[in-house]
Design an enzyme around this catalytic site. Structure first.
Site, mmCIF file in Angstrom:
data_model
loop_
_atom_site.group_PDB
_atom_site.id
_atom_site.type_symbol
_atom_site.label_atom_id
_atom_site.label_comp_id
_atom_site.label_asym_id
_atom_site.label_seq_id
_atom_site.Cartn_x
_atom_site.Cartn_y
_atom_site.Cartn_z
ATOM 1 C CG ASN A 161 30.293 34.470 36.960
ATOM 2 O OD1 ASN A 161 29.565 34.048 37.852
ATOM 3 N ND2 ASN A 161 30.571 35.758 36.832
ATOM 4 C CE LYS B 214 41.691 38.536 43.919
ATOM 5 N NZ LYS B 214 40.815 37.485 43.414
HETATM 6 O O1 C5P Z 1 39.678 41.136 41.330
HETATM 7 P P1 C5P Z 1 38.822 39.960 41.671
HETATM 8 O O2 C5P Z 1 37.637 39.810 40.754
HETATM 9 O O3 C5P Z 1 39.533 38.677 41.818
HETATM 10 O O4 C5P Z 1 38.271 40.337 43.130
HETATM 11 C C1 C5P Z 1 37.216 39.692 43.739
HETATM 12 C C2 C5P Z 1 36.520 40.635 44.694
HETATM 13 O O5 C5P Z 1 36.296 41.894 44.087
HETATM 14 C C3 C5P Z 1 35.155 40.132 45.064
HETATM 15 O O6 C5P Z 1 34.879 40.609 46.359
HETATM 16 C C4 C5P Z 1 34.272 40.781 44.008
HETATM 17 O O7 C5P Z 1 32.932 40.900 44.454
HETATM 18 C C5 C5P Z 1 34.931 42.133 43.849
HETATM 19 N N1 C5P Z 1 34.823 42.686 42.486
HETATM 20 C C6 C5P Z 1 34.101 43.825 42.248
HETATM 21 N N2 C5P Z 1 34.032 44.371 40.996
HETATM 22 C C7 C5P Z 1 34.666 43.787 39.963
HETATM 23 C C8 C5P Z 1 35.417 42.611 40.185
HETATM 24 C C9 C5P Z 1 35.473 42.091 41.452
HETATM 25 O O8 C5P Z 1 33.495 44.364 43.193
HETATM 26 N N3 C5P Z 1 34.589 44.316 38.765
#
Ligand code: C5P
Length: 391
Positions: A207, A334
């Site tokens: 990304n 979240k």
């Molecule tokens: O669920 P989402 O990706 O939107 O959440 C974002 C948060 O979760 C960020 O703090 C990101 O670093 C963390 N995250 C994580 N592991 C993942 C996905 C997101 O630690 N697989």
């Protein structure tokens, strides 16, 4: 740096030319710099250069009659925020370590009541000599902060440890020294940057995260006195000074590295843009166009933040929510679903890859908008809020 008063001591070393650049950086940032040259220092760069760059008189002599009270060593240090010696020669450090006062610089170091930072610069053999190492030990015991030295090519043509840190690093070290130590003694694990999920040996799913926010936060946490381990995906940024960095590529590698270091951490900050999915199986060989459109089966990656938050004795967890709309409701959802006390929300279209950012912090007490600014400034605001919550 604005309004800070720095006394910059320059002793005899080729690296003295870099100190001219440091003066320029400091003055540009609003500091007042009084340069004190030793006799050796004056052999490498003249007082005229430092006077032109600092816009202030340069001092070389303990008996200089220009000081109102004829005591330059007192005048220069009263009201100074820090004394930085760059470059510090082996001889200068030997004299400092023994409390000698045989020139203006060593005398004002003894007379000062502000922090002393010392940036050694010398040949690698001189640096490694037991006498130099003994003197460094004494200086540290006496409360001085030793900056570097770095390793690399030396003016004498040899290669090794003993190079003075670069002016930008010395500037950062001064900022570190002035920052309020809000998180002293806290151990932090932080994730930063994107992850790369292998499709085949030359292709990845990734990304647009630049890692800038994560790196700025790692720097701000370190500056606040925390011991920071950063687990970083592939980015083209320099690791902040003093931050321990573990470099990984995939989400699973990030997960492993976080779990390996989280045991002793009191704080976990998940800034990384972790790929939610990865190809179930990376192809062993490069996928060929001639074989037709590939079918790539995706499987979910572990959610690192959720898993850390559910550990027994979980550290205080901070998450990030990058959203393209409805920031508050998504961020709060979240925060609840991952069961974390603090989430930093931002609108991605403003933040991805940019140098500045605007965020809103969501915690039990509600929403707190931070001022729009550079990612460094925003990181500072997040650290201040975090410190308040932990107090
Ligand atoms: O669920 P989402 O990706 O939107 O959440 C974002 C948060 O979760 C960020 O703090 C990101 O670093 C963390 N995250 C994580 N592991 C993942 C996905 C997101 O630690 N697989």
């Amino acid at each position: 740096m604005q309004g800070r008063r720095i006394v910059l001591g320059v002793s005899g070393g080729v690296a003295a030319y870099k100190s001219a650049e440091l003066v320029r950086l400091l003055v540009k940032a609003g500091a007042q710099v009084d340069v004190v040259l030793t006799a050796g220092g004056a052999r490498f760069v003249t007082a005229v250069t430092f006077q032109a760059l600092s816009g202030r008189p340069v001092w070389t002599d303990l008996w200089d009659a220009r000081a109102n009270n004829n005591m330059a060593h007192i005048d220069l240090t009263r009201g100074a925020d820090a004394v930085l010696i760059a470059p510090a020669s082996a001889d200068l450090m030997a004299r400092l370590a023994n409390g000698q006062c045989d020139d203006l610089l060593t005398t004002l170091c003894l007379a000062r009541d502000c922090p002393l930072l010392v940036a050694p610069a010398m040949n690698r053999q001189m640096w490694q000599h037991p006498a130099t190492q003994r003197n460094i030990g004494l200086l540290i015991t006496d409360g001085a902060e030793i900056l570097g030295p770095a390793s690399g090519e030396q003016a004498c043509g040899e290669v090794g440890e003993g190079r003075m840190l670069e002016p930008e690093d010395l500037f950062e070290a001064l900022l570190d020294c002035f920052a309020p130590k809000l998180l002293v003694g806290k151990r932090v694990v932080l994730t930063a940057g994107p992850t790369q999920e292998a499709v085949d040996p030359v292709r990845v799913l990734t990304n647009l995260s630049s890692g800038k926010m994560g790196y700025a936060l790692a720097k701000a946490l370190h500056r606040a006195g925390a011991e920071v381990t950063m687990v970083s995906g592939p980015v083209s940024l320099a690791v902040p000074r003093g931050v321990n960095c573990v470099q990984i590529k995939s989400a699973r590698e990030m997960y492993e590295a976080v779990m390996q270091h989280i045991g002793h951490a009191q704080i976990f900050v998940a800034v990384a843009a972790v790929a939610d999915f990865r190809p179930e199986q990376a192809a062993e060989h490069k996928i060929k166009k001639a074989d037709g459109t590939p079918e790539i089966q995706l499987v979910p990656n572990p959610d690192i933040l959720s898993d850390v938050a559910s550990l027994p004795n979980a550290p205080f967890c901070v998450g990030f929510a990058a959203e393209s709309r409805d920031l508050e409701s998504y961020a709060q959802k979240k925060r609840a679903s991952k069961r974390i006390p603090l989430i930093v929300g931002n609108l991605v279209q403003n933040a991805l890859g940019a140098d500045d950012n605007q965020v809103i912090l969501f915690d039990d007490a509600g929403a707190h908008a931070l001022e729009h600014g550079s990612k460094e400034l925003v990181a500072q605001g997040i650290v201040e809020h975090l410190a308040k919550l932990l107090a």
